[in-house]
Design an enzyme around this catalytic site. Structure first.
Site, PDB file in Angstrom:
ATOM      1  N   LYS A  96      -7.193   1.867  -2.419  1.00 57.72           N
ATOM      2  CA  LYS A  96      -6.726   1.419  -1.097  1.00 57.72           C
ATOM      3  C   LYS A  96      -6.773   2.577  -0.090  1.00 57.72           C
ATOM      4  O   LYS A  96      -7.123   2.378   1.084  1.00 57.72           O
ATOM      5  CB  LYS A  96      -5.310   0.859  -1.229  1.00 57.72           C
ATOM      6  CG  LYS A  96      -4.643   0.473   0.085  1.00 57.72           C
ATOM      7  CD  LYS A  96      -5.300  -0.714   0.768  1.00 57.72           C
ATOM      8  CE  LYS A  96      -4.653  -0.986   2.122  1.00 57.72           C
ATOM      9  NZ  LYS A  96      -5.242  -2.100   2.835  1.00 57.72           N
ATOM     10  N   SER A 113       0.872  -1.182   0.000  1.00 52.14           N
ATOM     11  CA  SER A 113       0.000   0.000   0.000  1.00 52.14           C
ATOM     12  C   SER A 113       0.900   1.220   0.000  1.00 52.14           C
ATOM     13  O   SER A 113       1.538   1.519   1.014  1.00 52.14           O
ATOM     14  CB  SER A 113      -0.861   0.030   1.261  1.00 52.14           C
ATOM     15  OG  SER A 113      -1.597  -1.150   1.386  1.00 52.14           O
ATOM     16  N   LYS A 151       1.025   5.805   8.046  1.00 52.77           N
ATOM     17  CA  LYS A 151       1.601   5.928   6.690  1.00 52.77           C
ATOM     18  C   LYS A 151       0.488   6.035   5.638  1.00 52.77           C
ATOM     19  O   LYS A 151       0.514   6.911   4.776  1.00 52.77           O
ATOM     20  CB  LYS A 151       2.488   4.694   6.454  1.00 52.77           C
ATOM     21  CG  LYS A 151       3.082   4.513   5.096  1.00 52.77           C
ATOM     22  CD  LYS A 151       2.292   3.599   4.186  1.00 52.77           C
ATOM     23  CE  LYS A 151       2.119   2.180   4.678  1.00 52.77           C
ATOM     24  NZ  LYS A 151       1.429   1.309   3.729  1.00 52.77           N
TER      25      LYS A 151
HETATM   26  P1  NAD Z   1       5.651  -5.855   7.627  1.00 51.12           P
HETATM   27  O1  NAD Z   1       6.358  -4.693   8.222  1.00 51.12           O
HETATM   28  O2  NAD Z   1       5.214  -6.973   8.490  1.00 51.12           O
HETATM   29  O3  NAD Z   1       6.523  -6.507   6.415  1.00 51.12           O
HETATM   30  C1  NAD Z   1       7.349  -5.757   5.546  1.00 51.12           C
HETATM   31  C2  NAD Z   1       8.516  -6.678   5.163  1.00 51.12           C
HETATM   32  O4  NAD Z   1       9.309  -5.983   4.189  1.00 51.12           O
HETATM   33  C3  NAD Z   1       9.425  -7.018   6.340  1.00 51.12           C
HETATM   34  O5  NAD Z   1       9.540  -8.420   6.441  1.00 51.12           O
HETATM   35  C4  NAD Z   1      10.755  -6.338   5.980  1.00 51.12           C
HETATM   36  O6  NAD Z   1      11.875  -7.064   6.433  1.00 51.12           O
HETATM   37  C5  NAD Z   1      10.673  -6.332   4.458  1.00 51.12           C
HETATM   38  N1  NAD Z   1      11.547  -5.326   3.845  1.00 51.12           N
HETATM   39  C6  NAD Z   1      11.613  -4.003   4.113  1.00 51.12           C
HETATM   40  N2  NAD Z   1      12.533  -3.428   3.329  1.00 51.12           N
HETATM   41  C7  NAD Z   1      13.068  -4.409   2.555  1.00 51.12           C
HETATM   42  C8  NAD Z   1      14.069  -4.457   1.551  1.00 51.12           C
HETATM   43  N3  NAD Z   1      14.740  -3.363   1.191  1.00 51.12           N
HETATM   44  N4  NAD Z   1      14.337  -5.654   0.955  1.00 51.12           N
HETATM   45  C9  NAD Z   1      13.699  -6.773   1.321  1.00 51.12           C
HETATM   46  N5  NAD Z   1      12.738  -6.805   2.277  1.00 51.12           N
HETATM   47  C10 NAD Z   1      12.429  -5.630   2.881  1.00 51.12           C
HETATM   48  O7  NAD Z   1       4.387  -5.216   6.847  1.00 51.12           O
HETATM   49  P2  NAD Z   1       3.041  -5.946   6.401  1.00 51.12           P
HETATM   50  O8  NAD Z   1       2.041  -5.830   7.499  1.00 51.12           O
HETATM   51  O9  NAD Z   1       3.352  -7.285   5.787  1.00 51.12           O
HETATM   52  O10 NAD Z   1       2.554  -4.922   5.256  1.00 51.12           O
HETATM   53  C11 NAD Z   1       3.153  -4.876   3.957  1.00 51.12           C
HETATM   54  C12 NAD Z   1       2.314  -3.931   3.103  1.00 51.12           C
HETATM   55  O11 NAD Z   1       0.969  -4.421   3.044  1.00 51.12           O
HETATM   56  C13 NAD Z   1       2.240  -2.500   3.664  1.00 51.12           C
HETATM   57  O12 NAD Z   1       2.237  -1.575   2.621  1.00 51.12           O
HETATM   58  C14 NAD Z   1       0.917  -2.504   4.408  1.00 51.12           C
HETATM   59  O13 NAD Z   1       0.357  -1.193   4.508  1.00 51.12           O
HETATM   60  C15 NAD Z   1       0.089  -3.422   3.520  1.00 51.12           C
HETATM   61  N6  NAD Z   1      -1.031  -4.106   4.173  1.00 51.12           N
HETATM   62  C16 NAD Z   1      -0.887  -4.658   5.419  1.00 51.12           C
HETATM   63  C17 NAD Z   1      -1.989  -5.269   6.022  1.00 51.12           C
HETATM   64  C18 NAD Z   1      -1.898  -5.881   7.419  1.00 51.12           C
HETATM   65  O14 NAD Z   1      -2.948  -6.155   8.039  1.00 51.12           O
HETATM   66  N7  NAD Z   1      -0.701  -6.124   7.951  1.00 51.12           N
HETATM   67  C19 NAD Z   1      -3.213  -5.339   5.352  1.00 51.12           C
HETATM   68  C20 NAD Z   1      -3.307  -4.816   4.085  1.00 51.12           C
HETATM   69  C21 NAD Z   1      -2.209  -4.190   3.488  1.00 51.12           C
END
Ligand code: NAD
Length: 294
Positions: free
Chosen positions: A170, A95, A238
């Site tokens: 979104k 997102s 964010k």
């Molecule tokens: P999270 O913080 O759990 O996961 C992000 C991952 O990205 C981490 O494992 C981190 O190590 C990895 N990462 C960061 N920088 C990196 C890089 N340079 N190279 C490789 N890996 C890297 O976040 P999440 O909850 O999984 O959310 C991910 C996306 O999905 C976000 O944009 C969030 O807004 C969206 N989202 C989350 C949810 C939810 O309920 N968690 C629901 C819908 C959408």
């Protein structure tokens, strides 16, 4: 089809497993967190570098926190796009700001690489079940080609327009969710202060007009004092920053979004941004010196 997936966090990790279960078994993965990589590799994926992913995958997926992370991973010095060529496709499921989606798509277009922005809603439970809702922007023919891949992770896959439309949708989703959580917390606090058990309020109203998927998911957490994420406060800050930015740039006033953003910011300062966004209830508990449902 060879697939690369970068970002194995709360969402990306179960999504990777559903891609494998869905029969797309040629999956390369990468994350900064080696434990997350090891877990997905134990299910059949292979660990790979940005270079290997860019050079060999038909489609590259990302599930990263925000626009700067997606830009760095795709367009940075050792970014994946350095190794991609015409005909390959990039699908960003993170997102991010729709303006950034369009900028990334424009950069990739110079190499003949097509892009979809395909953020999701549904949270961790639906990521695990493979029943996420995808909102997608990009060309119709690219959407049609990769819909079966998205269907391994989602139950609803809707194309909303050209690149950027997925993330605009979104942002609309995130405004509705945040304001709904705030309304539930405010209403339950008022009910408890007036002497009515919030659990009974929930049971009485959840089947009526006030009922919602947000209420069903978050009211039990508020009542139990369970703030384990789920969806973290900092990620919602964010999203709403992106929503405010988008809204201001198109001239759409968003007073409710601004109000709930201030509460989320208070939560970040006082309680930490790593709690579930339903912990907005803790702001109301602070104001009224009660614990909702307890
Ligand atoms: P999270 O913080 O759990 O996961 C992000 C991952 O990205 C981490 O494992 C981190 O190590 C990895 N990462 C960061 N920088 C990196 C890089 N340079 N190279 C490789 N890996 C890297 O976040 P999440 O909850 O999984 O959310 C991910 C996306 O999905 C976000 O944009 C969030 O807004 C969206 N989202 C989350 C949810 C939810 O309920 N968690 C629901 C819908 C959408």
């Amino acid at each position: 089809m060879k697939i690369g997936l970068i970002g194995l966090g709360i969402m990306g990790r179960p999504m990777a497993k559903n891609i494998l279960k869905g029969g797309f078994t040629d999956l390369l993965v990468s994350d900064l967190n080696q434990a997350a990589v090891d877990d997905v590799v134990s299910c059949g994926a292979k660990q790979a570098t940005n270079k290997e992913i860019g050079e060999t995958c038909d489609v590259v997926l990302t599930m990263l926190p925000n626009s700067p992370h997606v830009k760095a991973v795709m367009l940075g010095a050792n970014g994946v796009s350095n190794y991609m060529k015409e005909g390959q496709v990039f699908i960003d499921m993170s997102s991010i700001n729709p303006v950034a989606s369009k900028e990334i798509a424009a950069e990739l277009a110079k190499k003949g690489v097509e892009m979809l922005d395909a953020p999701v809603s549904g949270g961790e439970p639906k990521a695990i079940d493979g029943t996420l809702s995808f909102m997608v922007g990009g060309k119709q023919e690219i959407f049609d080609k990769f819909k079966p891949l998205l269907e391994t992770m989602g139950a609803s896959i809707v194309r909303c327009g050209e690149v950027g439309a997925g993330n605009t949708t979104k942002l609309a989703n995130q405004i509705v969710v945040a304001c709904n959580i705030q309304a539930v917390a405010e209403a339950f606090t008022m009910a408890q202060k007036a002497g009515v058990d919030p659990q009974l309020v929930f049971e009485a109203i959840k089947g009526g007009l006030a009922g919602s998927t947000v209420m069903n998911a978050k009211a039990p957490m508020m009542i139990a004092g369970d703030d384990k994420p789920g969806f973290k406060i900092d990620l919602h800050i964010k999203d709403l920053n992106n929503a405010l930015d988008c809204a201001h740039s198109v001239g759409a006033p968003v007073p409710m979004t601004a109000a709930v953003q201030e509460i989320l910011q208070w939560m970040h300062n006082h309680e930490g941004g790593q709690k579930d966004h339903s912990a907005i209830a803790q702001y109301y508990e602070f104001l009224t010196d009660i614990k909702i449902g307890r």
